[in-house]
Design an enzyme around this catalytic site. Structure first.
Site, mmCIF file in Angstrom:
data_model
loop_
_atom_site.group_PDB
_atom_site.id
_atom_site.type_symbol
_atom_site.label_atom_id
_atom_site.label_comp_id
_atom_site.label_asym_id
_atom_site.label_seq_id
_atom_site.Cartn_x
_atom_site.Cartn_y
_atom_site.Cartn_z
ATOM 1 C CB CYS A 38 -11.706 -8.756 7.428
ATOM 2 S SG CYS A 38 -12.153 -9.893 8.755
ATOM 3 N NE ARG A 67 -7.135 -16.938 13.975
ATOM 4 C CZ ARG A 67 -7.667 -16.675 15.166
ATOM 5 N NH1 ARG A 67 -6.966 -15.992 16.058
ATOM 6 N NH2 ARG A 67 -8.884 -17.084 15.458
ATOM 7 C CG ASP A 451 1.111 7.704 -31.015
ATOM 8 O OD1 ASP A 451 2.114 6.986 -31.127
ATOM 9 O OD2 ASP A 451 -0.043 7.313 -31.276
#
Length: 500
Positions: A38, A67, A451
């Site tokens: 899970c 699974r 910048d």
């Protein structure tokens, strides 16, 4: 338990008891008594501590014989933010696996891109993620197949090949093993799928808060005509994929911004693909574009205490670092944008696309071309490009290095090696190399100290740029997000209904 940096079994179990969604995609919980794995936030009853094990990947849990839970769908989580933060070999490998490199090029191709031998790469990934490259690719195929089975009306045989399986039999066997259901049962369990009107409509999981409108505003402001378009609540573009062209329309509904923090929101994406085998690559590239694997809470916690950035973080919670769908394109567009305004870069980019891009019929208004590939631009006479000669030569030289494989922007090589290779090219300076690292390589800790936009943002905030830029090291390891918050103060509003 291996590969869970900074987490021990007690910490993992505490997260499971709290059903803490922040750890979804960071580790997976397997329950010995049920044989099911899970996500940490699964709403089912918390198992006893002695009955659980923790795994660093869904593939590791599957390889251990567990699974997937049918209730919490543990494979359908955002990826680990550590893939981009640390950017180690395992994280870089996961980016390439998610792009379908193993399906297209095998383990040898993945190893070559990362600079390892196949055997060493397998050992490394098994140690870090609990599974080798084949198992990781198999888990990715299973997850893609489940999403397609449950959310589209594609025939199951088409789903098998779209997800990357070599045969329908392999597809059937894998789905049964991972989900304990046949593909037909998996589709029936969710009811009839909605017709997808000639495409594939999927939902991409992102952690919240998610500033979708700010992301839309950034993408719309920087779009290149012919390749991209945008409108109220959506952004669309062409995709140059391994097996053919495609398009995607990303739904950035304003409601996404209202989803409570600490959870998961779903961003809609509608794909039109020439070849269904490109489904995996298309999805991964759009996930990069929207920075889907970011965990915004640690970013906000760190930057939110800063006397300047704190207010900006609270103003735009969940701000993302816009990524890319093609690293080569990002690098070329960065060179085009050197020392010009965003509007000017858009105009020049559109002219380059019209002259050298590949025309495609998309059926989408405004989407007419693929962005020119590196091999095409490498053959262009720099004198013919609509930019200063020096920049034109830099663009062609960069394209030649990309086309020859001397520079790779697929997130396989180490970031420092990429930066060094870029700086060795004529006309490529630190600003360009660092911007490419931020956008193309997903580097979360880049700050562009020279910048112009950064300096303008500080001045508009009434601050002295030099003094504030000197404090940038304090914002590590999230300096790219600090930069985005500063740029956000300069962004125009996203497209509104009257603008469409």
């Amino acid at each position: 338990m291996t590969g869970l940096e900074g987490l021990d079994a007690a910490s993992c179990y505490a997260a499971v008891k709290a059903r803490d969604r922040r750890f979804d995609g960071v580790f997976w919980t397997a329950v010995r008594t049920t044989g099911i794995y899970c996500r940490p936030s699964c709403p089912a009853r918390t198992p006893a501590a002695g009955n659980v094990t923790f795994h660093p990947s869904a593939a590791a849990a599957q390889g251990a014989g567990f699974r997937a839970c049918k209730r919490c769908l543990p494979d359908a989580t955002p990826g680990s933010p550590e893939w981009d933060v640390a950017a180690g070999a395992a994280g870089r490998a996961m980016r390439l696996v998610a792009d379908g490199v193993v399906d297209r090029e095998g383990v040898d191709g993945l190893a070559r891109r990362l600079g390892y031998s196949p055997r060493h790469l397998t050992r490394l990934l098994t140690a870090e993620l609990g599974a080798g490259p084949l198992a990781l690719a198999r888990a990715r195929r299973a997850q893609t197949a489940r999403v397609l089975v449950e959310t589209t009306d594609l025939p199951l045989a088409d789903v098998a090949f779209a997800a990357g399986f070599a045969s329908v039999r392999q597809f059937n066997d894998t789905i049964r093993e991972v989900y304990a259901l046949s593909p037909s049962q998996l589709r029936g369990r969710r009811g009839a799928a909605t017709a997808s009107a000639g495409g594939i409509s999927l939902r991409l999981a992102v952690r919240t808060p998610f500033a979708g409108q700010a992301l839309l505003g950034f993408l719309a402001y920087h779009l290149v005509p012919g390749v991209e378009t945008a409108g109220p609540g959506w952004y669309a573009r062409t995709l140059d994929l391994p097996h053919g062209p495609g398009t995607v329309r990303v739904d950035l509904d304003p409601a996404l911004d209202e989803v409570p923090a600490g959870g998961v929101a779903m961003v809609g994406a509608h794909f039109r693909l020439t070849d269904l085998r490109d489904t995996t690559a298309a999805v991964e590239r759009v996930r990069r574009l929207v920075d889907a694997d970011c965990d915004p809470l640690p970013v906000a916690e760190h930057l939110g205490t800063d006397p300047v950035l704190g207010a900006l973080v609270r103003r735009t919670p969940g701000l993302r670092l816009p990524g890319q769908v093609d690293g080569d394109e990002t690098a070329v567009r960065t060179v085009i944008g050197q020392q010009v305004s965003v509007t000017g870069a858009r105009t020049v980019g559109g002219r380059v696309v019209a002259a050298h891009g590949r025309p495609v019929e998309t059926g989408e208004p405004g989407l007419t071309h693929l962005f020119p590939d590196a091999a095409t631009l490498a053959e262009v006479d720099p004198e013919t490009l609509p930019m200063p000669r020096a920049r034109g030569r830099a663009l062609v030289g960069l394209s030649a290095a990309l086309a020859a494989g001397e520079l790779a922007l697929d997130r396989g090589p180490e970031r420092d090696a990429v930066r060094a290779a870029m700086l060795a090219l004529p006309g490529i300076g630190p600003w360009t190399a660092d911007y490419v690292a931020m956008r193309a390589l997903g580097h979360p800790d880049v700050f562009l100290s020279t910048d112009l936009g950064v300096r303008t943002a500080f001045r508009r905030l009434g601050l002295e740029p030099a003094a504030e830029i000197a404090r940038a090291p304090l914002w590590s390891p999230w300096r790219s997000y600090a930069l985005m918050h500063l740029w956000q103060t300069l962004m125009p509003d996203p497209p509104r209904p009257e603008d469409d």
